[in-house]
Design an enzyme around this catalytic site. Sequence first.
Site, PDB file in Angstrom:
ATOM      1  N   CYS A 139       0.805  -1.221   0.000  1.00 48.59           N
ATOM      2  CA  CYS A 139       0.000   0.000   0.000  1.00 48.59           C
ATOM      3  C   CYS A 139       0.839   1.273   0.000  1.00 48.59           C
ATOM      4  O   CYS A 139       0.398   2.310  -0.503  1.00 48.59           O
ATOM      5  CB  CYS A 139      -0.987   0.009   1.161  1.00 48.59           C
ATOM      6  SG  CYS A 139      -0.247  -0.086   2.802  1.00 48.59           S
ATOM      7  N   HIS A 147      -2.172   1.611   7.313  1.00 49.31           N
ATOM      8  CA  HIS A 147      -2.544   1.648   5.901  1.00 49.31           C
ATOM      9  C   HIS A 147      -2.212   3.015   5.305  1.00 49.31           C
ATOM     10  O   HIS A 147      -2.363   4.052   5.967  1.00 49.31           O
ATOM     11  CB  HIS A 147      -4.045   1.359   5.773  1.00 49.31           C
ATOM     12  CG  HIS A 147      -4.546   1.287   4.373  1.00 49.31           C
ATOM     13  ND1 HIS A 147      -3.976   0.484   3.401  1.00 49.31           N
ATOM     14  CD2 HIS A 147      -5.588   1.928   3.754  1.00 49.31           C
ATOM     15  CE1 HIS A 147      -4.642   0.618   2.273  1.00 49.31           C
ATOM     16  NE2 HIS A 147      -5.607   1.494   2.454  1.00 49.31           N
TER      17      HIS A 147
END
Length: 300
Positions: A83, A159
């Site tokens: 990510c 994230h």
Amino acid sequence: MSWTTIESDAGVFTDLIENLGVKDVEVDELYSLDVDSLRQFPDIYGIIFLFKWNSKVDKPDGTMDYDSMDNIFFAKQVINNACATQALLSVLLNHSDEIDLGTTLSEFKDFSKTLPPELKGEALGNSEHIRCCHNSFARSDPFISEEVRAATDEDEVYHFIAYTNINNVFYELDGLQAAPINHGSCTKEEFAEKAVSVIQARIANYDPAEIRFNLMVICKDKKASLLTREDLTDEEKAASIAVEDEKRLRWKRENQLRRHNFVGLFVELSKLLVKDRIDKNTWNSTLETAKAKYASQKRP
């Protein structure tokens, strides 16, 4: 070969995109989420936001814009630990008219432009060159586990997502979502105000005690920008460029240290400390002996 976790650090991300071939772009820390702080950066292309992921909190505030996916780069995250790089590419590939992407990313964008988001994510995960550049910034770990397990509620999962302005629309690009999230119209001049408003609203959804957030700006290389500024004297330019050069040298040194595994040195030093019960007078000679022994055991 899997993707590894990399540190959320401006020096890491800047070196990463340079290794991918991108020119005259850097990533810098944003320490204060306010309009004045954002406007200090030259030509902002986007913002990377790192946060502790929580399924109960992380619900989209904007509108899922499925119609936009034919015109912008948006990839689903299908690979663990990708990510960070995916968030970077979500900004860079959507500003290819302003950024020199280099051969690797230009070819990747051309190859993937007609693919649906899921296959874009697969294409990213299968790009050996991009993966190797990403993994080169992983911290050296002599105890690597190949075990793959699903995260539990007790795990702290972080994230990365991206915010960027595309065709006068402020988008949130999150590979865990079904589509780009449209936060409304936004000109280039309005970017700072819009970014502060949207990100502050997202942070407000968290517990007030939660402070584990990190923001980084993707912008035009500061040194390149300084060279073209006409409002500075030559002396002011030289002083500012010297500061930027020092910052890059510091980043380079820090990245070298991240890649190095010091376990062997510490083991040999500990052996000598225990064996010889050294005092302060023999510390330097013992340290050099440990270094030499460690170096002789390193693989070529």
